[in-house]
Design an enzyme around this catalytic site. Structure first.
Site, PDB file in Angstrom:
ATOM      1  N   ASP A 123      -8.434   7.938  -0.087  1.00 19.16           N
ATOM      2  CA  ASP A 123      -9.193   9.234  -0.464  1.00 19.16           C
ATOM      3  C   ASP A 123      -8.500  10.125   0.246  1.00 19.16           C
ATOM      4  OD1 ASP A 123     -11.064   7.119  -1.217  1.00 19.16           O
ATOM      5  OD2 ASP A 123     -12.859   7.646   0.207  1.00 19.16           O
ATOM      6  N   ARG A 126       0.624  -1.269   0.036  1.00 19.28           N
ATOM      7  CA  ARG A 126       0.020  -0.007   0.209  1.00 19.28           C
ATOM      8  C   ARG A 126       0.882   1.362  -0.030  1.00 19.28           C
ATOM      9  NH1 ARG A 126      -5.194  -0.329   1.410  1.00 19.28           N
ATOM     10  NH2 ARG A 126      -6.039  -2.697   1.459  1.00 19.28           N
ATOM     11  N   ASP A 184      -0.233  -0.897  16.057  1.00 19.26           N
ATOM     12  CA  ASP A 184       0.691  -2.032  15.694  1.00 19.26           C
ATOM     13  C   ASP A 184       1.231  -2.544  16.919  1.00 19.26           C
ATOM     14  OD1 ASP A 184       0.330  -1.567  13.114  1.00 19.26           O
ATOM     15  OD2 ASP A 184       2.184  -0.297  12.817  1.00 19.26           O
ATOM     16  N   CYS A 192      -1.364  -5.350   3.674  1.00 20.08           N
ATOM     17  CA  CYS A 192      -1.976  -6.006   4.565  1.00 20.08           C
ATOM     18  C   CYS A 192      -3.595  -6.107   4.663  1.00 20.08           C
ATOM     19  CB  CYS A 192      -1.684  -5.518   6.017  1.00 20.08           C
ATOM     20  SG  CYS A 192      -0.141  -5.997   6.742  1.00 20.08           S
ATOM     21  N   LYS A 234      -9.959  13.430   9.259  1.00 25.50           N
ATOM     22  CA  LYS A 234      -9.438  12.156  10.577  1.00 25.50           C
ATOM     23  C   LYS A 234      -7.928  12.146  10.363  1.00 25.50           C
ATOM     24  CE  LYS A 234      -9.947   7.710   8.041  1.00 25.50           C
ATOM     25  NZ  LYS A 234     -10.504   6.340   8.389  1.00 25.50           N
ATOM     26  N   VAL A 235      -7.377  11.692  11.382  1.00 23.00           N
ATOM     27  CA  VAL A 235      -5.879  11.721  11.417  1.00 23.00           C
ATOM     28  C   VAL A 235      -5.655  10.481  10.548  1.00 23.00           C
ATOM     29  CG1 VAL A 235      -3.975  11.345  12.813  1.00 23.00           C
ATOM     30  CG2 VAL A 235      -5.903  12.632  13.792  1.00 23.00           C
TER      31      VAL A 235
END
Length: 419
Positions: free
Chosen positions: A123, A91, A305, A115, A160-161
């Site tokens: 977006d 990604r 994570d 993943c 959003k963060v």
């Protein structure tokens, strides 16, 4: 496909040298596309995603060499398209788009893979680049960006963060005309590292590490030398390895101030922790950990994570612990596998309730994503008997030589080559 065969139980103790952070090295490698002169990047981990990125940069016309450091010369980039065959496994490839459109006025990246955890749309990257004046089209599975002249600085408020989108906007804005302000920016140490790398090349960035980053556009970026920060998630993973096995560990080449939330939870679990400028030690004095309650959230809170590793810790701890995941949906795929090893847990919505047991037993389990796989390997180290972990290509995407490092701590682990 390769698998790990792990024989347990073992108390893990000894020293481990932490590698450079994958999540900083990747955006830094892509950001090197902005530089008109050669760049040397030190402390880059040897990982599958890094190899894929170097292949992708080479395909764009960048000269890439690796001998200890990674050397990148993007002065002769002549191809502005990141194709599906390279992007599908990773990604992070979307990070090529911002630098390409900022420096060359055009770029296209195939929609990415990586993943399988929850919705990670591009977006927000597109939103940010459009605010900077790029024209974006989605055609034939590609995100295509173009601009006449230079990008223009803008005031951008993130809905959003997002670590990924913050990197895209920040790197593209370095060459935009005028000033860009990113509000509700991600604050992760890897964002700070990427910003500091760009500053080393001549970018003007302030506020990195806060939720408001300001970038004053410059006309060009030059070359430079930069050292990637240590991997805080790898550090946390090895600290948990010692904590769940009653062991003792010294992590060298670590950066303690990036791990405050994790270290606090390990102390709550009963670990004796000391830190220096570039090291962290943990000693359990042979004891079982105590269960802890964890809620993941953007930095500086507890990192998503590290969620799978702490789920495992709670499953072998004294008492009951609650782990709530607020970042990604669908990130409890390791839980059924750990239950097969004798863990007691139930999932309610976005919370997993863990009831600690004294021992796990070896089983055949399957890795589903990068951090989940690490927790299964650690579970194998402390379980009675043999554990086989399948699909470990996930682990190779994010941990450098994990079996060698675990072996040095006393683990009985071997890689079984697949057909």
């Amino acid at each position: 496909m390769d698998k790990f065969r792990v024989q347990g139980p073992t108390r893990l103790q000894g020293e481990v040298t932490i590698s450079g952070a994958k999540n900083a090295a990747l955006p830094i490698l892509f950001a090197a596309l902005l530089a008109e002169e050669p760049v040397e990047i030190q402390n880059v981990p040897k990982l599958k995603d890094i190899d894929t990125t170097m292949k992708l940069l080479t395909q764009l016309g960048t000269k890439v060499e690796r001998n200890g450091s990674v050397w990148i010369d993007a002065s002769k980039v002549n191809n502005f398209s990141a194709p599906y065959d390279l992007v599908k496994t990773m990604r992070a490839s979307i990070w090529a788009l911002g630098p390409l459109v900022a420096r060359f006025g055009q770029g296209q990246v195939s929609l990415p893979g990586g993943c399988a955890i929850g919705a990670r749309p591009v977006d927000l990257h597109i939103f940010g680049l459009e605010k900077l004046g790029a024209d974006i089209k989605l055609e034939e599975g590609y995100v295509k960006a173009s601009v006449n002249g230079r990008l223009k600085g803008a005031h951008i408020v993130m809905d959003k963060v997002s670590v990924g989108a913050t990197v895209t906007i920040m790197s593209a804005a370095t060459l935009a005309e005028g000033t860009t302000v990113i509000e509700n920016a991600a604050r992760e140490p890897e964002i700070v590292d990427t910003a500091n790398f760009l500053v080393a090349l001549g970018a003007k960035i302030t506020g990195q590490g806060t939720d408001r980053i300001t970038i004053e556009g410059v006309e060009r970026l030059g070359g430079g030398v930069y050292r990637v920060l240590p991997d805080r998630i790898e550090t946390g993973t090895f600290l948990v390895a010692a904590a769940i096995s009653g062991g003792k560990i010294l992590c060298r080449n670590a950066q303690p101030d990036t791990l405050d939330a994790v270290l606090a939870k390990l102390r709550d679990a009963g670990a004796d922790i000391e830190t220096g400028e570039d090291w962290i030690s943990l000693d359990m004095h042979g004891k079982r950990p105590k269960a802890v309650n964890v809620r993941t959230a953007p930095h500086p809170a507890f990192p998503t994570d590290m969620q799978a590793q702490f789920t495992l810790l709670n499953l072998v701890a004294e008492g009951t612990g609650f782990i709530t995941e607020t970042i990604f949906e669908n990130r409890f795929m390791h839980v059924p596998e750990l239950i097969r090893m004798g863990g007691r847990a139930e999932i309610e919505s976005n919370t997993v309730i863990c009831h600690g047991v004294e021992t796990l037993s070896g089983a055949q389990v399957m890795a589903t994503d990068l951090r989940a796989s690490a927790s299964l390997v650690l579970a194998g180290c402390i379980a009675e008997g043999t554990t086989i972990v399948d699909r470990i290509y996930h682990i190779d995407r994010g941990y450098e030589c994990i079996e060698d490092k675990l072996r040095a701590l006393g683990a009985n682990i071997e890689r079984v080559k697949g057909e």
